[in-house]
Design a protein around this motif. Sequence first.
Motif, PDB file in Angstrom:
ATOM      1  N   GLU A 114       0.806  -1.210   0.000  1.00 20.37           N
ATOM      2  CA  GLU A 114       0.000   0.000   0.000  1.00 20.37           C
ATOM      3  C   GLU A 114       0.843   1.267   0.000  1.00 20.37           C
ATOM      4  N   ASP A 115       2.126   1.178   0.393  1.00 18.76           N
ATOM      5  CA  ASP A 115       2.955   2.380   0.463  1.00 18.76           C
ATOM      6  C   ASP A 115       3.563   2.744  -0.888  1.00 18.76           C
ATOM      7  N   ALA A 116       3.451   1.857  -1.881  1.00 12.72           N
ATOM      8  CA  ALA A 116       4.064   2.147  -3.171  1.00 12.72           C
ATOM      9  C   ALA A 116       3.462   3.392  -3.809  1.00 12.72           C
ATOM     10  N   SER A 117       2.174   3.638  -3.578  1.00 11.43           N
ATOM     11  CA  SER A 117       1.520   4.784  -4.189  1.00 11.43           C
ATOM     12  C   SER A 117       2.047   6.098  -3.640  1.00 11.43           C
ATOM     13  N   LYS A 118       2.746   6.053  -2.525  1.00 13.23           N
ATOM     14  CA  LYS A 118       3.266   7.274  -1.919  1.00 13.23           C
ATOM     15  C   LYS A 118       4.592   7.704  -2.543  1.00 13.23           C
ATOM     16  N   LEU A 119       5.189   6.828  -3.352  1.00 13.09           N
ATOM     17  CA  LEU A 119       6.459   7.145  -3.988  1.00 13.09           C
ATOM     18  C   LEU A 119       6.323   7.032  -5.492  1.00 13.09           C
ATOM     19  N   ASP A 120       6.931   7.971  -6.216  1.00 11.91           N
ATOM     20  CA  ASP A 120       6.850   7.980  -7.675  1.00 11.91           C
ATOM     21  C   ASP A 120       8.114   7.422  -8.320  1.00 11.91           C
ATOM     22  N   ARG A 121       9.274   7.782  -7.772  1.00  8.66           N
ATOM     23  CA  ARG A 121      10.524   7.316  -8.352  1.00  8.66           C
ATOM     24  C   ARG A 121      11.636   7.351  -7.309  1.00  8.66           C
ATOM     25  N   VAL A 122      12.656   6.571  -7.580  1.00  4.92           N
ATOM     26  CA  VAL A 122      13.840   6.549  -6.730  1.00  4.92           C
ATOM     27  C   VAL A 122      15.060   6.782  -7.613  1.00  4.92           C
ATOM     28  N   GLY A 123      16.120   7.297  -7.016  1.00  8.18           N
ATOM     29  CA  GLY A 123      17.314   7.579  -7.800  1.00  8.18           C
ATOM     30  C   GLY A 123      18.591   7.386  -6.998  1.00  8.18           C
ATOM     31  N   VAL A 124      19.671   7.171  -7.742  1.00 11.43           N
ATOM     32  CA  VAL A 124      20.998   7.020  -7.156  1.00 11.43           C
ATOM     33  C   VAL A 124      21.928   7.993  -7.861  1.00 11.43           C
ATOM     34  N   ILE A 125      22.705   8.741  -7.090  1.00 12.81           N
ATOM     35  CA  ILE A 125      23.598   9.754  -7.645  1.00 12.81           C
ATOM     36  C   ILE A 125      25.030   9.410  -7.259  1.00 12.81           C
ATOM     37  N   ARG A 126      25.896   9.383  -8.241  1.00 15.62           N
ATOM     38  CA  ARG A 126      27.310   9.043  -8.019  1.00 15.62           C
ATOM     39  C   ARG A 126      28.202  10.235  -8.361  1.00 15.62           C
ATOM     40  N   ASP A 127      29.087  10.561  -7.448  1.00 17.15           N
ATOM     41  CA  ASP A 127      30.093  11.600  -7.676  1.00 17.15           C
ATOM     42  C   ASP A 127      31.114  11.072  -8.683  1.00 17.15           C
ATOM     43  N   VAL A 128      31.233  11.743  -9.826  1.00 17.82           N
ATOM     44  CA  VAL A 128      32.130  11.249 -10.885  1.00 17.82           C
ATOM     45  C   VAL A 128      33.297  12.212 -11.119  1.00 17.82           C
ATOM     46  N   ARG A 129      33.631  13.018 -10.109  1.00 19.25           N
ATOM     47  CA  ARG A 129      34.739  13.956 -10.286  1.00 19.25           C
ATOM     48  C   ARG A 129      36.043  13.241 -10.617  1.00 19.25           C
ATOM     49  N   GLU A 130      36.350  12.169  -9.891  1.00 16.09           N
ATOM     50  CA  GLU A 130      37.604  11.458 -10.142  1.00 16.09           C
ATOM     51  C   GLU A 130      37.611  10.828 -11.530  1.00 16.09           C
ATOM     52  N   ARG A 131      36.471  10.274 -11.940  1.00 21.40           N
ATOM     53  CA  ARG A 131      36.396   9.673 -13.270  1.00 21.40           C
ATOM     54  C   ARG A 131      36.595  10.720 -14.355  1.00 21.40           C
ATOM     55  N   LYS A 132      35.983  11.893 -14.181  1.00 24.54           N
ATOM     56  CA  LYS A 132      36.134  12.965 -15.158  1.00 24.54           C
ATOM     57  C   LYS A 132      37.581  13.452 -15.218  1.00 24.54           C
ATOM     58  N   GLN A 133      38.228  13.507 -14.059  1.00 28.04           N
ATOM     59  CA  GLN A 133      39.628  13.919 -14.043  1.00 28.04           C
ATOM     60  C   GLN A 133      40.492  12.912 -14.797  1.00 28.04           C
ATOM     61  N   ARG A 134      40.202  11.617 -14.599  1.00 26.55           N
ATOM     62  CA  ARG A 134      40.958  10.588 -15.325  1.00 26.55           C
ATOM     63  C   ARG A 134      40.714  10.690 -16.834  1.00 26.55           C
ATOM     64  N   GLU A 135      39.457  10.933 -17.212  1.00 32.07           N
ATOM     65  CA  GLU A 135      39.137  11.060 -18.630  1.00 32.07           C
ATOM     66  C   GLU A 135      39.851  12.258 -19.242  1.00 32.07           C
ATOM     67  N   GLU A 136      39.901  13.354 -18.503  1.00 32.21           N
ATOM     68  CA  GLU A 136      40.580  14.546 -19.012  1.00 32.21           C
ATOM     69  C   GLU A 136      42.076  14.309 -19.127  1.00 32.21           C
ATOM     70  N   ALA A 137      42.634  13.622 -18.114  1.00 29.95           N
ATOM     71  CA  ALA A 137      44.065  13.303 -18.159  1.00 29.95           C
ATOM     72  C   ALA A 137      44.382  12.389 -19.337  1.00 29.95           C
ATOM     73  N   LEU A 138      43.496  11.418 -19.592  1.00 21.15           N
ATOM     74  CA  LEU A 138      43.703  10.508 -20.720  1.00 21.15           C
ATOM     75  C   LEU A 138      43.601  11.266 -22.036  1.00 21.15           C
ATOM     76  N   LYS A 139      42.675  12.196 -22.127  1.00 26.88           N
ATOM     77  CA  LYS A 139      42.533  12.997 -23.336  1.00 26.88           C
ATOM     78  C   LYS A 139      43.796  13.802 -23.595  1.00 26.88           C
ATOM     79  N   GLU A 140      44.332  14.425 -22.547  1.00 31.10           N
ATOM     80  CA  GLU A 140      45.562  15.202 -22.693  1.00 31.10           C
ATOM     81  C   GLU A 140      46.728  14.297 -23.084  1.00 31.10           C
ATOM     82  N   LYS A 141      46.772  13.107 -22.494  1.00 32.44           N
ATOM     83  CA  LYS A 141      47.843  12.165 -22.823  1.00 32.44           C
ATOM     84  C   LYS A 141      47.771  11.757 -24.281  1.00 32.44           C
ATOM     85  N   ASN A 142      46.560  11.463 -24.764  1.00 32.78           N
ATOM     86  CA  ASN A 142      46.405  11.069 -26.161  1.00 32.78           C
ATOM     87  C   ASN A 142      46.777  12.198 -27.114  1.00 32.78           C
TER      88      ASN A 142
END
Length: 347
Positions: A114-142
């Motif tokens: 019965e409680d499902a009607s009280k919620l519409d959606r759920v979400g998960v948020i991940r901090d991707v700062r380190e991943r973006k830094q690695r991607e930028e470093a890889l781009k510069e390396k390439n």
Amino acid sequence: MTDESPRDRELRRYETILDSLDDAVYAVRPDGTIAYVNARYAEMKGVTREELIGTQIYDWVTEEAAERAREVRREIEAGEREAGAVEYEFLTADGDRFPVEMRFNRLVEGLGGEDASKLDRVGVIRDVRERKQREEALKEKNERLEEFANIVSHDLRNPLNVAQGRLELAREEHDSEHLAGVADAHERMATLIDDLLTLARDGDGNEETERVPLREFVESCWEGVETGSASLRVETDAAVRADRSRLRQLFENLLRNSVEHAGEGVTVTVGDLDDGDGFYVADDGPGIPEIDREAVFEAGYTTSDDGTGFGLEIVESVADAHGWDVRLTDAAGGGARFEFAGVDVLD
């Protein structure tokens, strides 16, 4: 004794689990108000849970992030996608921003009773700062590698071509044993340039993988290497999924390495690993001392006067690009054996 009901105990257990996550978790009601956030979500926002619960979810994000989330919601409602994934700039209570990846989904009607009607959606948020830094470093390396490759290709190869042309003219006019030494030096320089370009331009990625039957492929690679009195034995009928061009680099460098370092009349064997997880390339030469086995994959390492020291580094880079593990060990007869595991072996 406690008056806590079984349902409350179950909810508290789930909250404990969610609070242990490094990712932020939230739940939203149909009217857009926040029904739940875990400890990580409040920490990333820089406020308490109490300040978030009951407020509008879009009051805490940038207008750009809100519009992107609404668009994904419309796609989910239209049946165009099952879940939402959005990269955007997370906004803290102090106005700071940093990149995150958010995944959310609509709750199935009836989920949780019965409680499902009280919620519409759920979400998960991940901090991707380190991943973006690695991607930028890889781009510069390439970018640096591409610049280096251009220098090698133009500023080194052009003078070498001129020198080789002059050498041919000198041979037409003079007969000297010293000119043969010059030709050998030119050939070594050309090989070094080719190896440097392979490392610089091919990088860590594969263009396209396909089914490659090993027996025919290895025999073809053998024909492309100066083998002298060496012999090849292929003891596999397997096929692997690989980038054909890069796999040729791997085999030709391994075959050339065996011929150059294992001595006259060496036999090179290619076969399956016992567990069927990959393949090996072995020779019956003197082998490589255990103390030197890690160093052989380093740039510039060679025990041959004619070697460039890049061949086995290329081998390792090709294996890494495919997600394979490469290991150097002793062959059955005491020679060197290179094993490649984690290979997608096909029937």
